[in-house]
Design an enzyme around this catalytic site. Sequence first.
Site, mmCIF file in Angstrom:
data_model
loop_
_atom_site.group_PDB
_atom_site.id
_atom_site.type_symbol
_atom_site.label_atom_id
_atom_site.label_comp_id
_atom_site.label_asym_id
_atom_site.label_seq_id
_atom_site.Cartn_x
_atom_site.Cartn_y
_atom_site.Cartn_z
ATOM 1 N N LYS A 1 4.058 28.586 -29.845
ATOM 2 C CA LYS A 1 4.403 27.646 -30.902
ATOM 3 C C LYS A 1 5.924 27.610 -31.071
ATOM 4 C CE LYS A 1 3.338 26.953 -35.826
ATOM 5 N NZ LYS A 1 2.824 27.608 -37.034
ATOM 6 N N GLN A 2 6.548 28.763 -30.827
ATOM 7 C CA GLN A 2 7.972 28.885 -31.160
ATOM 8 C C GLN A 2 8.610 30.010 -30.361
ATOM 9 O OE1 GLN A 2 5.841 30.289 -34.851
ATOM 10 N NE2 GLN A 2 7.953 30.712 -35.407
ATOM 11 N N GLU B 1 3.168 32.093 -33.379
ATOM 12 C CA GLU B 1 1.857 32.049 -34.033
ATOM 13 C C GLU B 1 0.766 31.443 -33.165
ATOM 14 O OE1 GLU B 1 2.270 30.375 -37.943
ATOM 15 O OE2 GLU B 1 3.324 32.153 -38.668
ATOM 16 N N TRP C 1 9.662 35.340 -43.516
ATOM 17 C CA TRP C 1 10.743 35.926 -42.716
ATOM 18 C C TRP C 1 11.835 34.899 -42.428
ATOM 19 C CZ3 TRP C 1 11.259 35.557 -36.913
ATOM 20 C CH2 TRP C 1 10.643 34.387 -36.415
ATOM 21 N N ASP C 2 11.509 33.630 -42.680
ATOM 22 C CA ASP C 2 12.477 32.546 -42.514
ATOM 23 C C ASP C 2 13.793 32.922 -43.192
ATOM 24 O OD1 ASP C 2 9.775 31.652 -42.338
ATOM 25 O OD2 ASP C 2 10.355 29.578 -42.655
HETATM 26 C C1 BGC Z 1 5.988 29.291 -38.471
HETATM 27 C C2 BGC Z 1 6.388 30.601 -39.113
HETATM 28 C C3 BGC Z 1 7.143 30.316 -40.393
HETATM 29 C C4 BGC Z 1 6.335 29.437 -41.301
HETATM 30 C C5 BGC Z 1 7.086 29.036 -42.560
HETATM 31 C C6 BGC Z 1 5.218 28.463 -39.462
HETATM 32 O O1 BGC Z 1 4.935 27.215 -38.897
HETATM 33 O O2 BGC Z 1 5.216 29.507 -37.330
HETATM 34 O O3 BGC Z 1 7.198 31.330 -38.225
HETATM 35 O O4 BGC Z 1 7.453 31.508 -41.030
HETATM 36 O O5 BGC Z 1 6.010 28.252 -40.620
HETATM 37 O O6 BGC Z 1 8.211 28.302 -42.249
#
Ligand code: BGC
Length: 756
Positions: free
Chosen positions: A597-598, A486, A358-359
């Site tokens: 995490k984010q 996550e 989804w990035d």
């Molecule tokens: C993030 C995800 C991301 C993935 C790839 C993970 O560490 O939590 O949101 O899509 O990295 O960049």
Amino acid sequence: MSSINLWGYTEKNFQKEKYPLNETLFALGNGYIGTRGSFEEKSDFGGHDGTFINGFYDYYDLSYGEKYNGYPDRSHAMLNVTNGKKIDIYINNERFSLEKGTIKDYVREIDFKKGILTRRVTWISEKGDEILYESERLVSFYEKHLMISKIRITPLNFDGDIRVVSYLEGDVKNITKENDPRIGVEFHGDELKVLECKIDNNRGEIISKTKSSNLGLICLMANNIKCDDQYDSFYEQNDKSVSHVFNIKAEKNKVIDLEKYIVYKSYKNELNDNLYSEVIGIVEEAFTKKYDFYKQKQKEFIDDFWFNTDILIDGDDATQQGIRFNMFHLLQSVGRDSLTNISAKGLTGEGYEGHYFWDTEIYILPFFLYTNPDIAKQLVNYRYNLLDSARKRAKEMQYKKGALYPWRTINGEECSAYFPAGTAQYHINGDIAYTVCKYVEATNDEEFMVEKGAEILIETARLWLEIGHFNSKGEFHICCVTGPDEYTAIVNNNVYTNLMAANNLHNAYKAAMLLQKKYPAQYKKLIDKINIEESEIDNFEVAANEMYVPYDEHRKLYPQDDSFFDKPKWDFIDSEDKHPLLMHYHPLNIYRAQVCKQADLILAEFLLGGYFDREQKIRDYDYYEKITTHDSSLSTCIFSIMANELGLYDKAYDYFGDSVRTDIDNLHNNTSAGIHTANMAGAWMSIIYGFAGMRVEDGALRFSPHLPNQWNSYRFRVSFQRRIIEVCVTKNNTEFKILHGEPIMIYNEEKSIKVV
Ligand code: BGC
């Protein structure tokens, strides 16, 4: 004068311990070929050399202790392919290598304006022979199958034997699984098999085939030597490699130049004569046109890119360099053929297996959309091209209708073996739908909406009806999903997911109405193709309107999901030296606590800002900031954007600082496995959406610029509805100017103005 290279990145003294990191930072690519910045000559400094072709992968079986329905049987990962970079040099029989001898002078530089990598070394062998070694490397934007290396050797204090060996090496492997879930694959080293290795017509050739994905790769090299010395040349080969050897009777101060043309072409199934001739044609043309022609074309391509894209920051050189480094790497990494995309690490390393996430939609696509909309179009087309696989995936997951996009993939098949923080991130459907609408809004490309976008919107919307339900109060609930964060998994009613789903459902309904009214023939074609009833479409709007979004009246806060506030807070003191948490704790221990995490809710408040009022955003920001680790590089840019929106300018600048130089300063300590493409684009977003406060609402551009104290001014360009608009923010005012296209009405600080 600052010593920072504003248009490049330079290593001034050779730093052995940074070799793996620098392989990433000095990587070159053109969206098709990507190659790490490893030296030409064999070196052992703990790096992982690699060359990658976007979209070129092999499968591997996924094994589970306990396998349940719908778990993918296999995954696929980007392969490390034939090494065409390698050139060894022997000076009076001593191999040129920085592992030994003496380095007298050294400089390596990647040039963002020229799109080339150069190195210049004065080296003294153990026997005392001194040479000047100069190299240039280019991965061509003009001819995407071509990479060129040019080396020059000058013997500085001797006459003697110089032997140059230029290789094509087919015996290449991927990094095997390391103790980090983010790096390494279950590969065994036999995934890319050399079928043929030969010398033909003064060219080396290696044809290889993947073990199970039925993809082939042809790689050719042709070497052109220029020197006034006497030399002889011949080829050597074995089953897996070819080398072109030059034995030169070198004379002091006479230069020896070698240009090496390397062509890569991947194909599906079998190699046919036409394709083979095409590849020969590319190498022959390169051999005739020569390096300088491609160097010039490279510059022209990149000049165009910078015209649309550059951001000029006056007063902060480190940031200036960082943002250009990021934008340049994004260009190098992005697939521009609608069959490939941009992976989490671009084409610079094997982290995350070359997968697209989804990035792309939520972080990277905005950057291209508002600077190079043609590239953005290819990225949305890529998702359209994946729609059949997404429909298939929905069936595998036992849904009757709709499409479920894979959480991580290259070819459209789901590669996520860990469902709590992978497959369960259904928000990917909403993210893609969101971006389809943003794309159409920014380009006015209604044809795309009619031909492809509406189909994506409707098929993704159908999935929400499959997985969500109306409860006894008539509210639409979505259970058992994972939002962007996550560190919180498998929850009910994740606010981000529900709002993005509502947006998806609503826009699917709107698209259906648009087609029904304005394009009835295409509408009929579409409803026949996907077999949808009008009642289903009406239901989209009902579900969107009735979407349940949890809210804590007592705290006056949005919980990230239904149960978020019931969990205890994470002990941040105890875990102070244990970041990222995912490398130190069992996932369940993390999932049980309030720790992120984010950005998750904060991201929803940015993307769907109109849903929340300012006071709410301030309260939520304050709460979530305290419990977010930013262990994902996708996080700080969003906190920076929202800090700007909320007037928290110091925080905005600090978070931006964490984002803009993440890779160049190796802030996450893992850039050796590849760049962080989402974060790189996130840094662009932090300037454009953050400092400049750009938003696109109801088809109109809005700005609310702020000049950070650390800067004197900044200037950038955005492409919008077939125009290029330049924005210049200084201490006293903001100027807008049309560089291309018709005048346009925009909003600056809520005031409507006409930009000419
Ligand atoms: C993030 C995800 C991301 C993935 C790839 C993970 O560490 O939590 O949101 O899509 O990295 O960049």
